[in-house]
Design a protein around this motif. Structure first.
Motif, mmCIF file in Angstrom:
data_model
loop_
_atom_site.group_PDB
_atom_site.id
_atom_site.type_symbol
_atom_site.label_atom_id
_atom_site.label_comp_id
_atom_site.label_asym_id
_atom_site.label_seq_id
_atom_site.Cartn_x
_atom_site.Cartn_y
_atom_site.Cartn_z
ATOM 1 N N SER A 163 9.578 10.553 -12.338
ATOM 2 C CA SER A 163 9.089 11.328 -13.457
ATOM 3 C C SER A 163 8.369 12.607 -13.051
ATOM 4 O O SER A 163 8.232 13.523 -13.866
ATOM 5 C CB SER A 163 8.160 10.471 -14.326
ATOM 6 N N VAL A 164 7.910 12.672 -11.811
ATOM 7 C CA VAL A 164 7.166 13.844 -11.357
ATOM 8 C C VAL A 164 7.841 14.569 -10.209
ATOM 9 O O VAL A 164 7.367 15.635 -9.791
ATOM 10 C CB VAL A 164 5.727 13.469 -10.949
ATOM 11 N N LYS A 165 8.922 14.025 -9.721
ATOM 12 C CA LYS A 165 9.618 14.611 -8.583
ATOM 13 C C LYS A 165 10.050 16.043 -8.895
ATOM 14 O O LYS A 165 10.641 16.312 -9.934
ATOM 15 C CB LYS A 165 10.824 13.750 -8.215
ATOM 16 N N GLY A 166 9.740 16.930 -7.986
ATOM 17 C CA GLY A 166 10.060 18.332 -8.175
ATOM 18 C C GLY A 166 8.983 19.120 -8.881
ATOM 19 O O GLY A 166 9.043 20.358 -8.902
ATOM 20 N N TYR B 184 -5.931 10.132 -14.038
ATOM 21 C CA TYR B 184 -5.327 10.113 -12.719
ATOM 22 C C TYR B 184 -6.304 9.536 -11.711
ATOM 23 O O TYR B 184 -7.460 9.951 -11.642
ATOM 24 C CB TYR B 184 -4.903 11.523 -12.302
ATOM 25 N N TYR B 185 -5.814 8.594 -10.928
ATOM 26 C CA TYR B 185 -6.631 7.893 -9.958
ATOM 27 C C TYR B 185 -6.133 8.136 -8.540
ATOM 28 O O TYR B 185 -4.934 8.095 -8.284
ATOM 29 C CB TYR B 185 -6.605 6.384 -10.204
ATOM 30 N N CYS B 186 -7.054 8.359 -7.665
ATOM 31 C CA CYS B 186 -6.782 8.414 -6.244
ATOM 32 C C CYS B 186 -7.008 7.027 -5.653
ATOM 33 O O CYS B 186 -7.933 6.316 -6.053
ATOM 34 C CB CYS B 186 -7.710 9.439 -5.587
ATOM 35 N N ALA B 187 -6.165 6.635 -4.714
ATOM 36 C CA ALA B 187 -6.279 5.319 -4.107
ATOM 37 C C ALA B 187 -6.004 5.387 -2.615
ATOM 38 O O ALA B 187 -5.234 6.233 -2.153
ATOM 39 C CB ALA B 187 -5.305 4.342 -4.768
ATOM 40 N N ALA B 188 -6.630 4.484 -1.874
ATOM 41 C CA ALA B 188 -6.474 4.414 -0.425
ATOM 42 C C ALA B 188 -5.934 3.052 -0.030
ATOM 43 O O ALA B 188 -6.387 2.020 -0.529
ATOM 44 C CB ALA B 188 -7.805 4.675 0.273
ATOM 45 N N ASP B 189 -4.981 3.066 0.873
ATOM 46 C CA ASP B 189 -4.329 1.853 1.360
ATOM 47 C C ASP B 189 -4.588 1.728 2.851
ATOM 48 O O ASP B 189 -4.335 2.674 3.604
ATOM 49 C CB ASP B 189 -2.826 1.929 1.065
ATOM 50 N N ARG B 190 -5.048 0.575 3.280
ATOM 51 C CA ARG B 190 -5.316 0.342 4.703
ATOM 52 C C ARG B 190 -4.016 0.093 5.445
ATOM 53 O O ARG B 190 -3.766 -0.979 5.987
ATOM 54 C CB ARG B 190 -6.282 -0.818 4.887
ATOM 55 N N ALA B 191 -3.194 1.118 5.425
ATOM 56 C CA ALA B 191 -1.904 1.089 6.084
ATOM 57 C C ALA B 191 -1.459 2.525 6.302
ATOM 58 O O ALA B 191 -1.963 3.450 5.657
ATOM 59 C CB ALA B 191 -0.865 0.339 5.249
ATOM 60 N N SER B 192 -0.516 2.699 7.184
ATOM 61 C CA SER B 192 -0.027 4.034 7.490
ATOM 62 C C SER B 192 1.198 4.413 6.673
ATOM 63 O O SER B 192 1.571 5.583 6.634
ATOM 64 C CB SER B 192 0.307 4.154 8.976
ATOM 65 N N ARG B 193 1.800 3.438 6.012
ATOM 66 C CA ARG B 193 3.000 3.681 5.235
ATOM 67 C C ARG B 193 2.682 3.804 3.755
ATOM 68 O O ARG B 193 1.732 3.210 3.257
ATOM 69 C CB ARG B 193 4.015 2.560 5.453
ATOM 70 N N VAL B 194 3.506 4.553 3.066
ATOM 71 C CA VAL B 194 3.315 4.788 1.644
ATOM 72 C C VAL B 194 3.787 3.583 0.840
ATOM 73 O O VAL B 194 4.836 3.009 1.113
ATOM 74 C CB VAL B 194 4.071 6.045 1.195
ATOM 75 N N ARG C 11 -1.575 7.057 -12.254
ATOM 76 C CA ARG C 11 -2.072 7.519 -13.542
ATOM 77 C C ARG C 11 -1.929 6.415 -14.573
ATOM 78 O O ARG C 11 -1.076 5.540 -14.464
ATOM 79 C CB ARG C 11 -1.344 8.781 -14.002
ATOM 80 N N GLN C 12 -2.786 6.483 -15.579
ATOM 81 C CA GLN C 12 -2.773 5.483 -16.624
ATOM 82 C C GLN C 12 -3.098 6.126 -17.958
ATOM 83 O O GLN C 12 -4.164 6.718 -18.133
ATOM 84 C CB GLN C 12 -3.774 4.367 -16.322
ATOM 85 N N ARG D 104 -0.931 1.097 -15.421
ATOM 86 C CA ARG D 104 -1.151 2.108 -14.397
ATOM 87 C C ARG D 104 0.125 2.269 -13.575
ATOM 88 O O ARG D 104 0.716 1.287 -13.129
ATOM 89 C CB ARG D 104 -2.316 1.705 -13.496
ATOM 90 N N GLU D 105 0.547 3.502 -13.383
ATOM 91 C CA GLU D 105 1.803 3.750 -12.716
ATOM 92 C C GLU D 105 1.632 4.662 -11.504
ATOM 93 O O GLU D 105 0.765 5.535 -11.471
ATOM 94 C CB GLU D 105 2.829 4.356 -13.679
ATOM 95 N N PHE D 106 2.494 4.448 -10.545
ATOM 96 C CA PHE D 106 2.503 5.245 -9.337
ATOM 97 C C PHE D 106 2.982 6.651 -9.629
ATOM 98 O O PHE D 106 3.933 6.859 -10.385
ATOM 99 C CB PHE D 106 3.414 4.579 -8.304
ATOM 100 N N VAL D 107 2.339 7.610 -9.002
ATOM 101 C CA VAL D 107 2.716 9.012 -9.146
ATOM 102 C C VAL D 107 3.230 9.582 -7.830
ATOM 103 O O VAL D 107 4.327 10.123 -7.760
ATOM 104 C CB VAL D 107 1.537 9.860 -9.649
ATOM 105 N N ALA D 108 2.427 9.467 -6.790
ATOM 106 C CA ALA D 108 2.791 10.029 -5.497
ATOM 107 C C ALA D 108 2.010 9.340 -4.394
ATOM 108 O O ALA D 108 0.901 8.864 -4.613
ATOM 109 C CB ALA D 108 2.528 11.538 -5.458
#
Length: 124
Positions: free
Chosen positions: A63-66, A94-104, A38-39, A45-49
């Motif tokens: 900040s969003v945990k729980g 809020y932005y959706c993003a895809a990573d060419r990897a299996s790990r977060v 989100r930004q 721009r910051e990571f959310v999940a």
């Protein structure tokens, strides 16, 4: 090669809930780790999940945990972000993003594809 389209944003009162969706098309969706960022205006721009390719591993910003839950339904090429107990400070694009990897990953530099964003506004 991968297109991401977010939806579900809107205006909600503090304490309310929203569910964001990210629909993916193009290259096989299930091989990507996915994340939500989100930004807010004037801010970085910051990571959310994030969620792994299998959906078994998730990671959240403190900040969003729980309050937020990320999930994916690979058969429908869709990632979700369920948000509850929303606060005014959650207001952002809020932005959706895809990573060419299996790990977060929580780094914006690790993600290869981005959606156009969806506005979430939380009023007091």
């Amino acid at each position: 090669q991968v297109q991401l389209v977010e939806s579900g944003g809107g205006l909600v009162q503090a304490g309310g809930s929203l569910r964001l969706s990210c629909a993916a098309s193009g290259r096989t969706f299930s091989i990507y780790a996915m994340g939500w960022f989100r930004q807010a205006p004037g801010k970085e721009r910051e990571f959310v999940a994030g969620i792994s390719w299998s959906g078994t591993n998730t990671y959240y910003a403190d900040s969003v945990k729980g309050r937020f839950t990320i999930s994916r339904y690979n058969a429908k090429n869709t990632v979700y972000l369920q948000m509850i107990s929303l606060k005014p400070e959650d207001t952002a694009v809020y932005y959706c993003a895809a990573d060419r990897a299996s790990r977060v990953s929580d780094s914006i530099y690790e993600y290869d594809y981005w959606g156009q964003g969806t506005q979430v506004t939380v009023s007091s």
